[in-house]
Scaffold this active site. Structure first.
Site, PDB file in Angstrom:
ATOM      1  N   GLU A 159      29.492  52.163  29.068  1.00  0.00           N
ATOM      2  CA  GLU A 159      29.432  51.705  27.674  1.00  0.00           C
ATOM      3  C   GLU A 159      30.412  52.487  26.792  1.00  0.00           C
ATOM      4  O   GLU A 159      30.015  53.400  26.069  1.00  0.00           O
ATOM      5  CB  GLU A 159      28.005  51.833  27.117  1.00  0.00           C
ATOM      6  CG  GLU A 159      27.027  50.824  27.700  1.00  0.00           C
ATOM      7  CD  GLU A 159      25.661  50.858  27.019  1.00  0.00           C
ATOM      8  OE1 GLU A 159      25.387  51.808  26.256  1.00  0.00           O
ATOM      9  OE2 GLU A 159      24.866  49.933  27.270  1.00  0.00           O
ATOM     10  N   GLU A 206      24.091  45.121  32.460  1.00  0.00           N
ATOM     11  CA  GLU A 206      22.888  45.779  31.948  1.00  0.00           C
ATOM     12  C   GLU A 206      22.299  44.927  30.838  1.00  0.00           C
ATOM     13  O   GLU A 206      22.983  44.581  29.878  1.00  0.00           O
ATOM     14  CB  GLU A 206      23.252  47.175  31.424  1.00  0.00           C
ATOM     15  CG  GLU A 206      22.064  48.033  31.060  1.00  0.00           C
ATOM     16  CD  GLU A 206      22.502  49.411  30.551  1.00  0.00           C
ATOM     17  OE1 GLU A 206      23.277  50.095  31.257  1.00  0.00           O
ATOM     18  OE2 GLU A 206      22.103  49.782  29.445  1.00  0.00           O
TER      19      GLU A 206
END
Length: 328
Positions: free
Chosen positions: A168, A252
């Site tokens: 991320e 995710e």
């Protein structure tokens, strides 16, 4: 033994062998695993298998393997597989406590174990370089190159292994992500020229616009998108990317029931249905009993596999139903 008895026993033996073979193939998951689809590649925004077929990967992500390493076990992976999953994601934190930068050997051993277990079960495995607090992936480019070089040397040209090179990215531009990706993709492709690689996108892998406009110039790349129902307002960025044929892997996603109660579960169902209807590969967060809303397992559940409904959180129940049927 009479000829008539032999004629009865022989077909019965053949039937038993056939049933055993069928059970073995079921447990191995060959219907939808690596032996069925082989090395994966992207084409017109889709994930494609060795026979030219569209492939959808669905499974679970671990939480940080340094903290919840006990879920790197065959029974846990097999439980996801029996529920309908064909991929696992091993989330290896980098800068966080007990992560790769602090304890290289333990994390390497856990990643290697996850790969071997997944391969044995005929599942795909995503090796996830899980940056978070270290939002700029370029901060530890040398360490990432070291790690991915070692893994790709250990499993060269292995169709089961998928590389997610930055979980991320946050607080950095797409240009910065691309500069990092150029370096890391190079070392992976030295050992695994055809590897499928997932690249994280800015704003915690929620902003796909830059990747649509300026995709990296490599084959077999996908771009990560992360979504949490009840926490994010919508998934319009994903819709646009799919319409533009950007190869996206939702590496995710989850449901933040604490944030928005029952409507968050409804939003999670809507997102699961969208993924299924559009054939988008994805992994759910997270397979552990951490006392947080995203976890599949209740905090008091100490079982490491073979879970039943009573072992699951409300979010976990939703996600396992999704794995079983492709939609909740």
């Amino acid at each position: 033994m009479s000829k008539k008895l032999r004629l009865i026993i022989l077909p019965l033996s053949a039937l038993i062998l056939l049933l055993c073979a069928g059970l073995f193939l079921y447990l191995r998951g060959s219907r939808d695993g690596v032996s069925s689809h082989g090395a994966l590649h992207t084409e017109n925004g889709k994930l494609i298998g060795k026979k030219g077929e569209n492939v959808v990967l669905r499974g679970y992500s671990t939480h940080g393997i340094a903290w919840f390493g006990e879920y790197i076990n065959r029974e846990a992976f097999l439980s996801v597989k029996k529920a309908g999953g064909n991929v696992m994601r091993a989330a290896m934190y980098t800068e966080a406590y007990a992560g790769y930068l602090e304890d290289r050997e333990t994390n390497l051993a856990l990643v290697n174990s996850a790969i071997e277990i997944a391969k044995d079960l005929d599942m795909y495995i995503i090796v996830d370089w899980h940056i978070l607090e270290d939002g700029d992936p370029g901060e530890y480019t040398d360490k990432a190159m070291e790690f991915f070089s070692e893994i790709s040397r250990s499993f060269p040209n292995d169709p089961a292994v998928i590389y997610e090179i930055c979980n991320e990215p946050n607080g950095v531009s797409w240009d910065a992500v691309c500069e990092y990706a150029d370096a890391v993709i190079h070392v992976i492709r030295e050992n695994s020229p055809d590897a499928l690689i997932i690249v994280g996108t800015p704003s915690y892998s929620s902003a796909l616009n830059s990747a649509i406009k300026w995709p990296l110039d490599y084959p077999n790349l996908m771009y990560a998108y992360h979504y949490y129902a009840g926490q994010h307002n919508d998934f319009e960025a994903l819709r646009i990317a799919i319409e533009k044929n950007l190869p996206v892997f939702v590496s995710e996603w989850g449901v933040n029931e604490d944030e928005n109660g029952a409507p968050a579960l409804d939003d999670g169902e809507a997102f699961a249905e969208y993924l299924s209807e559009n054939g988008i590969s994805n992994c759910v967060w997270s397979l552990c009993n951490k006392d947080e809303v995203f976890s599949a397992l209740k905090p008091e559940c100490t079982k490491l596999g073979g879970w039943e409904d009573d072992d699951l959180t409300e979010v976990g129940k939703l996600m396992f139903k999704y794995l079983k049927g492709g939609k909740p």
